[in-house]
Design a protein around this motif. Sequence first.
Motif, short mmCIF file in Angstrom:
data_model
loop_
_atom_site.label_atom_id
_atom_site.label_comp_id
_atom_site.label_asym_id
_atom_site.label_seq_id
_atom_site.Cartn_x
_atom_site.Cartn_y
_atom_site.Cartn_z
N UNK A 1 -16.75 11.43 3.71
CA UNK A 1 -16.80 11.77 2.28
C UNK A 1 -15.81 12.87 1.88
N UNK A 2 -15.65 13.94 2.66
CA UNK A 2 -14.65 14.94 2.25
C UNK A 2 -13.24 14.36 2.11
N UNK A 3 -12.87 13.46 3.00
CA UNK A 3 -11.55 12.80 2.91
C UNK A 3 -11.49 11.90 1.67
N UNK A 4 -12.48 11.02 1.55
CA UNK A 4 -12.46 10.00 0.50
C UNK A 4 -12.57 10.61 -0.89
N UNK A 5 -13.51 11.53 -1.07
CA UNK A 5 -13.75 12.07 -2.42
C UNK A 5 -12.88 13.29 -2.74
N UNK A 6 -12.85 14.27 -1.85
CA UNK A 6 -12.16 15.51 -2.16
C UNK A 6 -10.65 15.42 -1.94
N UNK A 7 -10.25 14.91 -0.78
CA UNK A 7 -8.82 14.87 -0.47
C UNK A 7 -8.10 13.74 -1.19
N UNK A 8 -8.70 12.54 -1.19
CA UNK A 8 -8.03 11.37 -1.77
C UNK A 8 -8.41 11.11 -3.23
N UNK A 9 -9.50 11.69 -3.70
CA UNK A 9 -9.89 11.56 -5.10
C UNK A 9 -10.56 10.25 -5.51
N UNK A 10 -11.09 9.49 -4.56
CA UNK A 10 -11.79 8.26 -4.88
C UNK A 10 -13.24 8.56 -5.25
N UNK A 11 -13.81 7.74 -6.09
CA UNK A 11 -15.23 7.85 -6.44
C UNK A 11 -16.00 6.98 -5.46
N UNK A 12 -16.87 7.62 -4.68
CA UNK A 12 -17.59 6.92 -3.61
C UNK A 12 -19.09 6.92 -3.87
N UNK A 13 -19.75 5.91 -3.34
CA UNK A 13 -21.21 5.92 -3.27
C UNK A 13 -21.58 5.59 -1.83
N UNK A 14 -22.75 6.05 -1.42
CA UNK A 14 -23.20 5.79 -0.06
C UNK A 14 -24.58 5.14 -0.10
N UNK A 15 -24.96 4.56 1.02
CA UNK A 15 -26.26 3.92 1.10
C UNK A 15 -27.40 4.93 1.18
N UNK A 16 -27.12 6.20 1.45
CA UNK A 16 -28.20 7.18 1.57
C UNK A 16 -28.24 8.18 0.41
#
Length: 156
Positions: A27-42
């Motif tokens: 999540x730190x890579x995907x959301x903070x570094x790359x700026x993508x909006x992510x959702x997780x199963x948990x």
Amino acid sequence: MDKPTYEWDVFITSTDEDEDLVENQILPKVEEEWGFKACTNYRDYIPGMGKLADINIRMEKSKCMLIIITSDTEVKKIPGALEATEMYSDAQTTGGGGHHFLRQTPKIIPVLWNKETKEPMEFKTLTFVQRKTTHQEKYFWDQIHKSIKQSLYLIY
């Protein structure tokens, strides 16, 4: 066909045992570094909704699906993984040649997290992001980033 409406760039799914891995490394890579909006199963589930319905909603509202597979992962334990592969197989066998799949379901990006992780049979028709060799390790995060980024342009 109407253009789908997406809430997230990527749906990240893993087993319960791998939630710390997702939370602390992915999540730190995907959301903070790359700026993508992510959702997780948990993190992003809807309380009181049936589990399968909730997973299906998140898959439908995501442009791609990152499936984290560790060395001890059984694919059936990863929420949404089997459903995604079934949708992909159905799209391939109904004569859509994958085009129907691209419009209706998220791009599936299986990630083999550890060097020891074997390719699950459920994903035998897909390419993997993996780190079994020195070169694959070197480009591991770049491959994940590129896969998510490219999926944003595959939506019709």
